[in-house]
Design an enzyme around this catalytic site. Structure first.
Site, mmCIF file in Angstrom:
data_model
loop_
_atom_site.group_PDB
_atom_site.id
_atom_site.type_symbol
_atom_site.label_atom_id
_atom_site.label_comp_id
_atom_site.label_asym_id
_atom_site.label_seq_id
_atom_site.Cartn_x
_atom_site.Cartn_y
_atom_site.Cartn_z
ATOM 1 N N SER A 732 0.801 -1.228 0.000
ATOM 2 C CA SER A 732 0.000 0.000 0.000
ATOM 3 C C SER A 732 0.834 1.278 0.000
ATOM 4 O O SER A 732 0.283 2.369 -0.092
ATOM 5 C CB SER A 732 -0.933 0.008 1.211
ATOM 6 N N LYS A 775 -6.785 3.506 8.406
ATOM 7 C CA LYS A 775 -5.819 4.446 7.830
ATOM 8 C C LYS A 775 -6.382 5.865 7.808
ATOM 9 O O LYS A 775 -5.677 6.830 8.143
ATOM 10 C CB LYS A 775 -5.457 3.998 6.415
#
Length: 844
Positions: A732, A775
């Site tokens: 990511s 996140k």
């Protein structure tokens, strides 16, 4: 010294002073010695001696109280017993000592002491013949005449009578009969006095009886008392031959010169046998009344039948009895009635926990279905989320909401499948597993079982407990769960299993497939403030003996604690900070000072001894005095002051985190250096980013240090991921690395309020990643204003709280063109002007 000829003992004997027991000639007694004199005797005489003579010592009863014993030599008893040490065993636990096994030979009297240290050595005189205890009786020996002969005959008849009252089928009783026939009559008083139950004082009287006639007179009443006691027991309990074993405890030692030891108890409970029968009958009634399954009932009746045939002295009796006790205590048909009031359940859940809407909705769904269908199998839920978000406590609230019993099973570190399934009954110390033990504890068959930390199960040579859980957590199998100890099926289908975990990565796929996974994300700052004022602060006030009238923490102070002193997904650290504030305020309240005043005013109050003004309000100044300087600061904007720095978003089992990526270049040979404890996937992402940027260098006007078209020509690149001590891996960070390197090669600054996440491909596409909610919450905590996400993760934004969606601007990107255009002020040179930059409105 010769008292009739024959074998003699040495005229000088080392003396062993004993507090416990009296050694009589012909008997064998075990003594434990730990006094200095006795220890020296063993180490210097018995252990160093090489002849039979060195093993002969004198045993003198020490009549002094051992509690008041001193180092001085006590007054010695006038009569002792010479004995041979047939065994010496040393030990250091619990303190250094020796254990001696000594067989008595004959009596002696002490004529005088030769030395007192290191052990006692005395001049002794032998008082009776040694042969009478070591030589079998011979035929034709004339019987004693007069009173002695009559006493001897009477004593022998009493011994035979006692022997006749015991069970001759017992081998040790038969051995005793042979000894009785083989020993001379003059040895019988000493031998029998040491066999039957007598006090040390009575044995001392027999020892002091030097003449044979006096010895018979002392020992005969003891023997008669034993016979009368056994007659009384037989009369009151009607003991037959089959039961005589239960009142005799007979032991024979294999050592030479040893006698039989018979212990006839007088304090037997006359009701024992009847109670045993009643107890078995009561157990049988419990078995029939337990309402267990048919298979379990058959097994219990079979074990009960075996139990009735066993004597209680058999080791297997206790094992079988424990098994039957467990079987009747298990809740085969006992259950609690569920509370199906959905309105009351919603109120209770809202009072106990703030947020957690997904978990609450799942519990209410279960209640609704239970109203419509009564025979519903218990669901198997798995709460996955960072520590401190309330996974365990919400499980307890669910049990309270349903009106069920609650039982928690901690699985962290468990590496033996027997903890789940139990041990087979063939093993020593076997016991059922934690599932069956938990059911026995709660005493109902439909509790709420919390399997805590299911992601931290271990594996060892004793098996895999995660594999053992497959049967427990499978709704199609757990109606017939078989514990190794029970060895019969038990129905677990009505149990509501709730597992908790920090991550699903370490849970075996087969086990994860059996559970309904519910993600429990971290809390937003607003949720933490609400939780603090609803639950944490009142709880800490109560624990520290304070009241709301004494301490007040405003909401802006709470927000400052959350943003500057904690950075976590849960609220554990936040609760500890409140605890520190309460302790500091408690000190000030006790001392009569105020916290919120300056040091000068506090010093004035010390002089005036003025009590604090209540309530004490905690402001930012007091907060700094109590907790110290802030631990965390909004550092995003400060760190983006040079080209080659970008902010990414990472997911950890503890919640989301912001991740900085730094790049620098210097003259070199086109090498790429990666630091920061990176995994293989992240290293591959860095190589992908370099390759894509080199391939598109002309499009985006990227140059090397001397202005060449290849960014790596004569240039070395160093890519670093703080913090260096934390291991990092995953795909990511791809878009973050591309943005960081594009900033470095173009010399432009990345926007200071932007964070991003997404996987990249060699063609420049942005692929979706996981952990979006955690996140985004991490970006919100860090003060980020805009978040760049993969286009295909747009659906995950619906799970975000409304206030977070209102505070942040979201850019969803399908390719790296869109990422670079959104990451730099005014767009990025070379990106197509036709590209749109979709932003989600705050209404989401």
């Amino acid at each position: 010294m010769d008292s009739g000829g024959g074998i003699q003992i040495p005229s000088r004997l080392p003396l062993l002073l004993t507090h416990e027991g009296v050694l009589l000639p012909g008997s064998t007694v075990r003594f434990s010695v730990d006094s200095p004199r006795n220890m020296h005797l063993v180490s210097q005489r018995l252990l160093k001696g090489t002849s039979l003579k060195s093993t002969i010592i004198g045993v003198i009863p020490n009549t002094r109280d051992p509690e008041n014993d001193t180092d001085d030599l006590p007054t010695l008893h006038k009569i002792g017993t010479a004995g041979i040490a047939v065994q010496v065993v040393g030990s250091n636990w619990p303190k250094p000592h020796y254990t001696l096994l000594i067989t008595g030979l004959c009596r002696f009297s002490v004529s005088g002491l030769l030395k007192e240290r290191p052990f006692v050595l005395a001049e002794v005189q032998q008082l009776d013949k040694l042969e009478q205890y070591t030589t079998p009786a011979t035929e034709g020996v004339p019987a004693e005449e007069g009173e002695l002969g009559e006493l001897s005959h009477k004593f022998y008849q009493a011994a035979v009578q006692l022997l006749g009252m015991l069970d001759m089928s017992v081998p040790v009783v038969a051995k005793f009969r042979r000894l009785l026939d083989s020993l001379p009559r003059e040895a019988l008083p000493d031998v029998l006095a040491s066999m039957i139950r007598t006090s040390n004082k009575e044995k001392l009287q027999v020892l002091d009886a030097v003449t044979l006639e006096e010895r018979f007179k002392k020992a005969l009443p003891m023997l008669t008392r034993q016979i009368e006691g056994l007659k009384l027991i037989k009369k009151t309990r009607k003991i037959g031959p089959d039961n005589e074993k239960r009142v005799t405890n007979i032991c024979i030692s294999p050592f030479p010169f040893n006698n039989v030891c018979i212990d006839i108890p007088f304090n037997l409970d006359e009701e024992d046998e009847d109670e045993d029968g009643d107890d078995t009958a009561a157990l049988e009634r419990k078995v029939h009344g337990a309402k267990m399954s048919e298979a379990a009932l058959r097994v219990c009746l079979k074990e009960l039948k075996r139990l009735k045939k066993m004597p209680q002295s058999m080791p297997e009796y206790a094992l079988t009895r424990n098994y039957l006790d467990l079987m009747v205590e298990l809740p085969w048909s006992k259950s609690t009635k569920d509370c199906l009031d959905i309105r009351a359940a919603r109120t209770l859940l809202d009072n106990d926990h703030y947020a957690m809407d997904k978990l609450k909705r799942r519990v209410l769904e279960y209640l609704a279905v239970r109203q419509l269908k009564t025979s519903l199998k218990g669901p198997i839920l798995c709460f996955v989320g960072p520590p401190g978000v309330g996974k365990t406590s919400v499980g307890r609230s669910i049990a309270r909401t349903l009106g069920r019993e609650f039982h928690r099973i901690a699985l962290g570190g468990v590496c033996d499948q027997s903890d789940i399934r139990g041990h087979r009954r063939t093993y020593v110390g076997s016991m059922p597993g934690r599932i069956i033990n938990g059911l026995k504890t709660v005493a109902v068959n439909n509790p709420v079982f919390l399997l805590d930390e299911v992601d931290k199960l271990g594996k060892s040579l004793q098996g895999d407990p995660a594999a053992a859980l497959l049967e427990v957590l499978d709704p199609e199998q757990n109606h017939s769960f078989t514990d190794h100890y029970l060895n019969v099926a038990f129905d677990l289908s009505q149990v509501l299993f709730i597992a908790t975990a920090n991550t699903t990565a370490t849970i075996p796929p087969a086990l994860l497939d059996r559970m309904e996974v519910l993600q429990v994300p971290g809390y937003t700052q607003e949720e933490k403030v609400e939780i603090a004022h609803r639950h944490l602060i009142p709880n800490q006030l109560e624990q520290h003996g304070l009241t709301p009238q004494q301490l007040h923490i405003p909401q802006d102070t709470t927000q400052h604690i959350i943003s500057s002193y904690t950075r976590e997904a849960g609220v554990r650290s936040l609760e500890r900070k409140f605890g520190a504030i309460c302790r500091a305020v408690a000190v000030k309240v006790a001392e009569g000072h105020r916290v919120t005043k300056t040091e000068a005013s506090i010093r004035d109050e010390l002089d005036k001894a003025v009590p604090p003004e209540l309530p004490i309000v905690i402001d930012h100044v007091a907060l700094k005095d109590i907790l110290g300087p802030p631990l965390f600061e909004m550092e995003v904007s400060e760190r983006l002051t040079l080209p080659g720095v970008a902010v990414g978003l990472a997911w950890t089992p503890l919640g989301g985190e912001i991740l900085f990526v730094e790049a620098s270049r210097m003259e070199g040979e086109g090498q790429l250096t990666l630091t920061g404890q990176l995994g293989d996937v992240m290293k591959e992402s860095a190589h992908l980013a370099i390759s894509w940027l080199r391939a598109n260098a002309k499009t985006y006007q990227l140059t090397n240090m001397v202005g060449g078209p290849d960014p790596l020509e004569a240039t070395d690149i160093h890519l670093h991921f703080p913090a260096g001590a934390v291991t990092k891996d995953g795909p990511s960070a791809g878009v973050t690395i591309v943005t960081c390197l594009a900033s470095l090669f173009s010399g432009r600054l990345v926007r200071s309020d932007v964070a991003m996440t997404g996987e990249i491909t060699l063609r420049g596409l942005v692929l979706p990643v996981g952990g979006i909610k955690d996140k985004v919450l991490a970006a919100h905590r860090a003060g980020v204003k805009s978040v760049i996400l993969p286009k295909r993760n747009e659906k995950d934004l619906e799970e975000l709280p409304a206030n977070v969606r209102a505070d942040l601007d979201f850019v969803t990107a399908a390719n790296l063109d869109q990422v670079l255009n959104a990451a730099f002020d005014g767009g990025f040179p070379g990106t197509a002007s036709t590209h749109t930059h979709p932003q989600l409105s705050s209404k989401l």
